[in-house]
Design a protein around this motif. Structure first.
Motif, PDB file in Angstrom:
ATOM      1  N   ILE A 112     -48.977  35.532 -26.749  1.00 30.90           N
ATOM      2  CA  ILE A 112     -49.535  34.885 -25.558  1.00 30.90           C
ATOM      3  C   ILE A 112     -48.969  35.493 -24.274  1.00 30.90           C
ATOM      4  O   ILE A 112     -49.126  34.934 -23.200  1.00 30.90           O
ATOM      5  N   GLY A 113     -48.307  36.628 -24.378  1.00 28.35           N
ATOM      6  CA  GLY A 113     -47.792  37.335 -23.205  1.00 28.35           C
ATOM      7  C   GLY A 113     -46.272  37.377 -23.185  1.00 28.35           C
ATOM      8  O   GLY A 113     -45.595  36.905 -24.106  1.00 28.35           O
ATOM      9  N   MET A 114     -45.737  37.972 -22.111  1.00 32.74           N
ATOM     10  CA  MET A 114     -44.287  38.057 -21.934  1.00 32.74           C
ATOM     11  C   MET A 114     -43.755  36.687 -21.542  1.00 32.74           C
ATOM     12  O   MET A 114     -44.255  36.058 -20.613  1.00 32.74           O
ATOM     13  N   LEU A 115     -42.730  36.251 -22.267  1.00 36.16           N
ATOM     14  CA  LEU A 115     -42.155  34.921 -22.050  1.00 36.16           C
ATOM     15  C   LEU A 115     -40.657  35.029 -21.824  1.00 36.16           C
ATOM     16  O   LEU A 115     -39.983  35.832 -22.465  1.00 36.16           O
TER      17      LEU A 115
ATOM     18  N   PHE B  84     -49.973  26.400 -27.674  1.00 38.07           N
ATOM     19  CA  PHE B  84     -49.454  27.282 -28.724  1.00 38.07           C
ATOM     20  C   PHE B  84     -48.505  26.539 -29.634  1.00 38.07           C
ATOM     21  O   PHE B  84     -48.032  25.447 -29.329  1.00 38.07           O
ATOM     22  N   THR B  85     -48.243  27.172 -30.782  1.00 38.11           N
ATOM     23  CA  THR B  85     -47.214  26.706 -31.701  1.00 38.11           C
ATOM     24  C   THR B  85     -46.176  27.809 -31.844  1.00 38.11           C
ATOM     25  O   THR B  85     -46.459  28.979 -31.560  1.00 38.11           O
TER      26      THR B  85
ATOM     27  N   VAL C 289     -42.928  23.760 -33.656  1.00 32.97           N
ATOM     28  CA  VAL C 289     -43.119  23.030 -32.408  1.00 32.97           C
ATOM     29  C   VAL C 289     -44.448  23.446 -31.799  1.00 32.97           C
ATOM     30  O   VAL C 289     -44.978  24.516 -32.105  1.00 32.97           O
ATOM     31  N   SER C 290     -44.981  22.590 -30.953  1.00 28.15           N
ATOM     32  CA  SER C 290     -46.222  22.930 -30.267  1.00 28.15           C
ATOM     33  C   SER C 290     -46.100  22.551 -28.804  1.00 28.15           C
ATOM     34  O   SER C 290     -45.332  21.669 -28.428  1.00 28.15           O
ATOM     35  N   ALA C 291     -46.882  23.245 -27.986  1.00 31.96           N
ATOM     36  CA  ALA C 291     -46.880  23.003 -26.544  1.00 31.96           C
ATOM     37  C   ALA C 291     -48.320  22.925 -26.068  1.00 31.96           C
ATOM     38  O   ALA C 291     -49.175  23.696 -26.527  1.00 31.96           O
ATOM     39  N   PRO C 292     -48.593  22.014 -25.160  1.00 33.15           N
ATOM     40  CA  PRO C 292     -49.953  21.922 -24.618  1.00 33.15           C
ATOM     41  C   PRO C 292     -50.229  23.076 -23.652  1.00 33.15           C
ATOM     42  O   PRO C 292     -49.302  23.737 -23.180  1.00 33.15           O
TER      43      PRO C 292
ATOM     44  N   VAL D 204     -30.278  29.662 -31.880  1.00 35.75           N
ATOM     45  CA  VAL D 204     -31.635  29.146 -31.997  1.00 35.75           C
ATOM     46  C   VAL D 204     -32.521  30.379 -31.902  1.00 35.75           C
ATOM     47  O   VAL D 204     -32.321  31.221 -31.028  1.00 35.75           O
ATOM     48  N   ARG D 205     -33.464  30.513 -32.828  1.00 38.69           N
ATOM     49  CA  ARG D 205     -34.371  31.661 -32.807  1.00 38.69           C
ATOM     50  C   ARG D 205     -35.799  31.149 -32.761  1.00 38.69           C
ATOM     51  O   ARG D 205     -36.168  30.267 -33.534  1.00 38.69           O
ATOM     52  N   ILE D 206     -36.583  31.711 -31.856  1.00 37.72           N
ATOM     53  CA  ILE D 206     -37.975  31.318 -31.708  1.00 37.72           C
ATOM     54  C   ILE D 206     -38.835  32.507 -32.124  1.00 37.72           C
ATOM     55  O   ILE D 206     -38.616  33.630 -31.651  1.00 37.72           O
ATOM     56  N   HIS D 207     -39.795  32.263 -33.009  1.00 41.99           N
ATOM     57  CA  HIS D 207     -40.675  33.348 -33.461  1.00 41.99           C
ATOM     58  C   HIS D 207     -42.021  32.803 -33.876  1.00 41.99           C
ATOM     59  O   HIS D 207     -42.251  31.588 -33.845  1.00 41.99           O
ATOM     60  N   ASP D 208     -42.902  33.678 -34.244  1.00 39.15           N
ATOM     61  CA  ASP D 208     -44.240  33.345 -34.735  1.00 39.15           C
ATOM     62  C   ASP D 208     -44.997  32.447 -33.744  1.00 39.15           C
ATOM     63  O   ASP D 208     -45.534  31.407 -34.122  1.00 39.15           O
ATOM     64  N   ILE D 209     -45.051  32.884 -32.499  1.00 37.19           N
ATOM     65  CA  ILE D 209     -45.781  32.137 -31.475  1.00 37.19           C
ATOM     66  C   ILE D 209     -47.268  32.436 -31.643  1.00 37.19           C
ATOM     67  O   ILE D 209     -47.683  33.583 -31.612  1.00 37.19           O
ATOM     68  N   GLN D 210     -48.035  31.367 -31.862  1.00 39.38           N
ATOM     69  CA  GLN D 210     -49.463  31.505 -32.106  1.00 39.38           C
ATOM     70  C   GLN D 210     -50.249  30.644 -31.128  1.00 39.38           C
ATOM     71  O   GLN D 210     -49.978  29.452 -30.990  1.00 39.38           O
ATOM     72  N   PRO D 211     -51.236  31.235 -30.436  1.00 39.09           N
ATOM     73  CA  PRO D 211     -52.081  30.421 -29.562  1.00 39.09           C
ATOM     74  C   PRO D 211     -52.948  29.484 -30.410  1.00 39.09           C
ATOM     75  O   PRO D 211     -53.376  29.842 -31.511  1.00 39.09           O
ATOM     76  N   LEU D 212     -53.150  28.290 -29.897  1.00 42.36           N
ATOM     77  CA  LEU D 212     -54.047  27.352 -30.568  1.00 42.36           C
ATOM     78  C   LEU D 212     -55.450  27.582 -30.037  1.00 42.36           C
ATOM     79  O   LEU D 212     -55.660  27.605 -28.816  1.00 42.36           O
ATOM     80  N   THR D 213     -56.376  27.751 -30.933  1.00 40.52           N
ATOM     81  CA  THR D 213     -57.760  27.969 -30.491  1.00 40.52           C
ATOM     82  C   THR D 213     -58.438  26.616 -30.339  1.00 40.52           C
ATOM     83  O   THR D 213     -58.266  25.728 -31.178  1.00 40.52           O
ATOM     84  N   PRO D 214     -59.198  26.452 -29.258  1.00 44.90           N
ATOM     85  CA  PRO D 214     -59.862  25.143 -29.027  1.00 44.90           C
ATOM     86  C   PRO D 214     -60.946  24.856 -30.035  1.00 44.90           C
ATOM     87  O   PRO D 214     -61.493  25.678 -30.664  1.00 44.90           O
TER      88      PRO D 214
END
Length: 179
Positions: free
Chosen positions: A80-83, A114-115, A140-143, A169-179
């Motif tokens: 979903i881009g640079m974070l 995304f999740t 986790v998910s974010a609106p 804490v490691r964050i990975h596998d960020i996936q956009p949620l499709t509407p």
């Protein structure tokens, strides 16, 4: 004779007052040095954690590591881009640790919903040769955001580990949620 006695008494009193003032100054200086030493220790610990965080992220092939003591964001080029990501408000909880994951979008577009997978645990060994221990994970998910650039705050419950024992804490596998 009385004048000489008075002069000696005044000189003696002045020297006594000077000695007291010097002791007070010495105490104050000792307290300031003690405070500076404490601050230097904290900065040294933070520098070590930041160095470890950077080394882990340099070697990571997916996701981003955040070390609680580093107190510095890490960047991740995701789907979903640079974070930019950081941990905030790390506190003890009855079941373990609570923290807030702050994710900041670096583009001029709002972040989509995304999740992400969040892992946490301890690190044993050195930065060059380490092992993740007692690893747990959650999804986790974010609106979707409405503003750009976007900041998303995600509350994290990290059961089974105290803040003192939390190594990463490691964050990975960020996936956009499709509407």
């Amino acid at each position: 004779m009385a004048k000489r006695y008075m002069k000696l008494l005044m000189v003696g009193s002045l020297l006594s007052l000077t000695a007291c003032a010097q002791q007070s100054d010495v105490r104050q200086m000792h307290n300031e040095v003690k405070t500076l030493n404490h601050e230097m220790t904290k900065l040294t610990e933070q520098t070590v954690k930041l160095t470890q965080q950077n080394a882990l992220n340099k070697r990571s092939t997916s996701g981003v590591y955040l070390l609680p003591g580093a107190k510095t964001p890490a960047r991740l080029n995701s789907q979903i881009g640079m974070l930019g990501m950081s941990l905030q408000d790390i506190t003890a909880d009855a079941n373990g640790t609570r923290a807030t994951l702050k994710i900041s979008g670096e583009s001029n577009e709002p972040l989509p919903a995304f999740t992400a997978t969040v892992e946490w645990g301890q690190i044993q060994g050195t930065t060059e040769s380490f092992q993740e221990v007692n690893v747990q994970n959650t999804l986790v998910s974010a609106p979707a955001s409405t503003l750009a650039p976007s900041d998303v705050l995600i509350p994290l419950n990290l059961p089974g580990i105290t803040p003192e024992m939390l190594g990463f804490v490691r964050i990975h596998d960020i996936q956009p949620l499709t509407p």
